[in-house]
Design an enzyme around this catalytic site. Structure first.
Site, PDB file in Angstrom:
ATOM      1  N   LYS A  78      34.512 -54.304   5.537  1.00  0.00           N
ATOM      2  CA  LYS A  78      33.831 -53.183   4.871  1.00  0.00           C
ATOM      3  C   LYS A  78      34.387 -53.009   3.462  1.00  0.00           C
ATOM      4  O   LYS A  78      35.610 -53.102   3.263  1.00  0.00           O
ATOM      5  CB  LYS A  78      34.039 -51.905   5.705  1.00  0.00           C
ATOM      6  CG  LYS A  78      33.320 -50.677   5.182  1.00  0.00           C
ATOM      7  CD  LYS A  78      33.525 -49.502   6.133  1.00  0.00           C
ATOM      8  CE  LYS A  78      32.793 -48.251   5.671  1.00  0.00           C
ATOM      9  NZ  LYS A  78      32.992 -47.119   6.602  1.00  0.00           N
ATOM     10  N   SER A 153      28.761 -45.028   8.456  1.00  0.00           N
ATOM     11  CA  SER A 153      28.700 -45.647   7.143  1.00  0.00           C
ATOM     12  C   SER A 153      29.005 -47.143   7.149  1.00  0.00           C
ATOM     13  O   SER A 153      28.660 -47.829   6.192  1.00  0.00           O
ATOM     14  CB  SER A 153      29.687 -44.951   6.213  1.00  0.00           C
ATOM     15  OG  SER A 153      31.010 -45.149   6.670  1.00  0.00           O
ATOM     16  N   SER A 177      31.769 -43.517  11.904  1.00  0.00           N
ATOM     17  CA  SER A 177      31.235 -44.619  11.102  1.00  0.00           C
ATOM     18  C   SER A 177      31.438 -46.021  11.650  1.00  0.00           C
ATOM     19  O   SER A 177      30.906 -46.976  11.092  1.00  0.00           O
ATOM     20  CB  SER A 177      31.811 -44.565   9.693  1.00  0.00           C
ATOM     21  OG  SER A 177      31.098 -43.633   8.951  1.00  0.00           O
TER      22      SER A 177
HETATM   23  N1  GLN Z   1      28.642 -39.863   9.060  1.00  0.00           N
HETATM   24  C1  GLN Z   1      29.858 -39.144   8.900  1.00  0.00           C
HETATM   25  C2  GLN Z   1      29.949 -38.626   7.488  1.00  0.00           C
HETATM   26  O1  GLN Z   1      29.040 -38.784   6.778  1.00  0.00           O
HETATM   27  C3  GLN Z   1      31.014 -40.012   9.254  1.00  0.00           C
HETATM   28  C4  GLN Z   1      31.385 -40.952   8.190  1.00  0.00           C
HETATM   29  C5  GLN Z   1      32.552 -41.832   8.550  1.00  0.00           C
HETATM   30  O2  GLN Z   1      32.966 -41.889   9.712  1.00  0.00           O
HETATM   31  N2  GLN Z   1      33.107 -42.488   7.540  1.00  0.00           N
HETATM   32  O3  GLN Z   1      30.911 -38.061   7.090  1.00  0.00           O
END
Ligand code: GLN
Length: 492
Positions: A78, A153, A177
């Site tokens: 990532k 994400s 994410s």
């Molecule tokens: N979707 C969640 C957010 O927008 C989690 C994001 C993540 O785990 N990096 O914060």
């Protein structure tokens, strides 16, 4: 469809001389070239470097050496994890040209284990989002249906694994994410216990919630990756000095008298009906393997989203203050007579996308004097209560089970307002708030009306019980064939 084999298979074939690392690397690059134009998983592919590393590993194997447990295994990273190779952009214009002078600890560990780092994957900007659409250079597409999102994400990493462009990948999970994109793409995604894996070199979003974790196509591969990246790191004071069990050993040994708790809050009738049906089937699978299933009530988890969306933006607003266009990040072209304040403000407005700016404003607000006690301090108190609620639940049961996400992958560009998007995380954020570990497994499909979409099964275990988590996950895998499904429609 041609797929890069999984971690265990690559390692076994390389070490037994049935294939070479160079062959594995070339195959991976070819698959990425064919597939990625339509999926958009990768920002950058390290073709030349991967081949050079592979050849060096082949020389070691030929000399009778064992270069490590992930010898020749292609892994995608990532793009919020610092690598000396290529750029580390966090999918943000702010870091468009950023080249890290060092490798994150997890990257160093992968390299030391003989892994091949194939490239950097797309994600929501600074890991904020649930769809991999909030990206400076376009979205990633779901290999099961390219009109849909891969989740986020870490959507690039999840799609890269599901489409078979690599054996495994790393993502980060602050509120879901890793697990939510794994669920949308039909692969395995594991969020380790907070402190299990070093955050050194992971670009900080919510420092008290962030963890790096693996994506793979089965639990054994996930265990192999976790084993390599886990462990104490003097460069991260929050990493835990706790023994790293050999997660991939004894995986096949079912847990006797497994006590599974199903939180009533997770089996909501507002979930997609196909999601609930697959989870009920999973419960039956465990029951038939001798597990006891009980309903557990976790009323405070209903406050998870509100708590998370105070704490995570608060920490983000502080972490992202460093991108001022001077010390770090994009700097606007200066106009005559401009003040320092103008320079900060224009650089940050140009460098950050809408969602990141929204989080910074939310975070700054909840931390501001006058609101700190009402929001931030209150959220920390609720966090403690949620943690205690999980501790009590884990006294009664070994594993908690439910869906990873209330719905399957939604359409790219669907008109979701930010709040609807935040609700995608309703079942995953509590794990990060409390700090324990969780995994998402492929549990079958739901009919979208326009084809089948993967459904994720979410298991959670107490802090530092990743071995238990993986063994419980493996029990499900050994009794079903869901993890073997590959996306036929994938462009490859
Ligand atoms: N979707 C969640 C957010 O927008 C989690 C994001 C993540 O785990 N990096 O914060």
């Amino acid at each position: 469809m041609n797929q890069v084999p999984g971690c265990r298979q690559v390692r076994d074939e390389v070490m037994s001389g049935r294939t070479t690392c160079a062959h594995v690397a070339k195959n991976a690059i070819d698959i990425i070239r064919t597939v990625d134009e339509s999926l958009g998983c990768y920002h950058e592919v390290f073709d030349t470097e991967v081949l050079e590393t592979a050849e060096a590993l082949d020389r070691q194997v030929a000399d009778g050496k064992d270069p490590g447990p992930l010898c020749g295994v292609p892994i995608a990273i990532k793009d919020n994890i610092a690598t000396r190779s290529g750029r580390t952009t966090c999918s943000s214009r702010m870091l468009q040209e950023y080249r890290s002078p060092y490798d994150a600890t997890v990257i160093r560990r992968l390299k030391d284990a003989g892994a091949l780092l194939v490239g950097k994957t797309n994600c929501d900007e600074f890991a904020m989002g649930s769809s991999t659409e909030h990206c400076a250079w376009g979205p990633t597409r779901n290999p099961w249906d390219t009109d849909r999102v891969p989740g986020g994400s870490s959507g690039g990493s999840a799609a890269a694994v599901a489409a078979g462009t690599c054996s495994g990948a790393l993502g980060s999970d602050t509120g879901g994410s890793i697990r939510q994109p794994a669920s949308f793409c039909g692969c395995v995604g594991l969020k380790p216990t907070y402190g299990r894996v070093s955050r050194f070199g992971l670009v900080a979003f919510g420092s008290s919630l962030d963890q790096v974790g693996p994506f793979a196509r089965n639990t054994e591969d996930a265990a192999m990756l976790l084993e390599v990246i886990s462990g104490y790191d003097p460069n991260d004071s929050t990493s835990a000095d706790v023994v790293v069990d050999p997660f991939s050993e004894n995986l096949d040994r079912p847990i006797e008298n497994l006590r599974i708790g199903v939180p009533v809050q997770m089996m909501s009738d507002r979930n997609d009906p196909g999601v609930n049906a697959r989870i009920e089937e999973a419960i039956d699978v465990y029951r038939s393997m001798g597990a006891t299933i009980t309903s557990v009530d976790l009323p405070l988890t209903d406050y998870g989203i509100s708590t998370y969306y105070v704490i995570a933006p608060a920490e983000a607003s502080s972490n992202l203050a460093r991108y001022d266009g001077i010390r770090y990040g994009h700097r606007c072209t200066q106009q005559p007579g401009e003040t320092l304040e103008d320079l900060y403000s224009r650089s940050r407005s140009e460098g950050f996308g809408d969602e990141v700016q929204r989080r910074i404003m939310l975070g700054t607000y909840v931390l501001s004097s006058g609101y700190y006690d009402a929001y931030y301090k209150r959220a920390l108190q609720v966090r403690r209560l949620i943690k205690e609620e999980f501790d009590r639940a884990f006294n009664e049961c070994d594993i908690l089970l439910g869906p990873t996400s209330p719905m399957p992958a939604f359409g790219i560009g669907d008109d979701m307002d930010p709040l609807q998007m935040y609700l995608c995380d309703v079942y995953t954020v509590n794990t990060n708030i409390s700090g324990h570990c969780g995994i998402s497994l492929q549990a079958g499909f739901t009919d979208s009306g326009n084809g089948l979409l993967p459904v994720g099964l979410h298991l959670q275990a107490p802090p530092f019980q990743e071995h238990r988590l993986l063994r419980a996950a493996r029990m499900f895998e050994s009794a079903t064939a869901h993890h073997e499904a590959v996306p036929e429609n994938s462009p490859g």
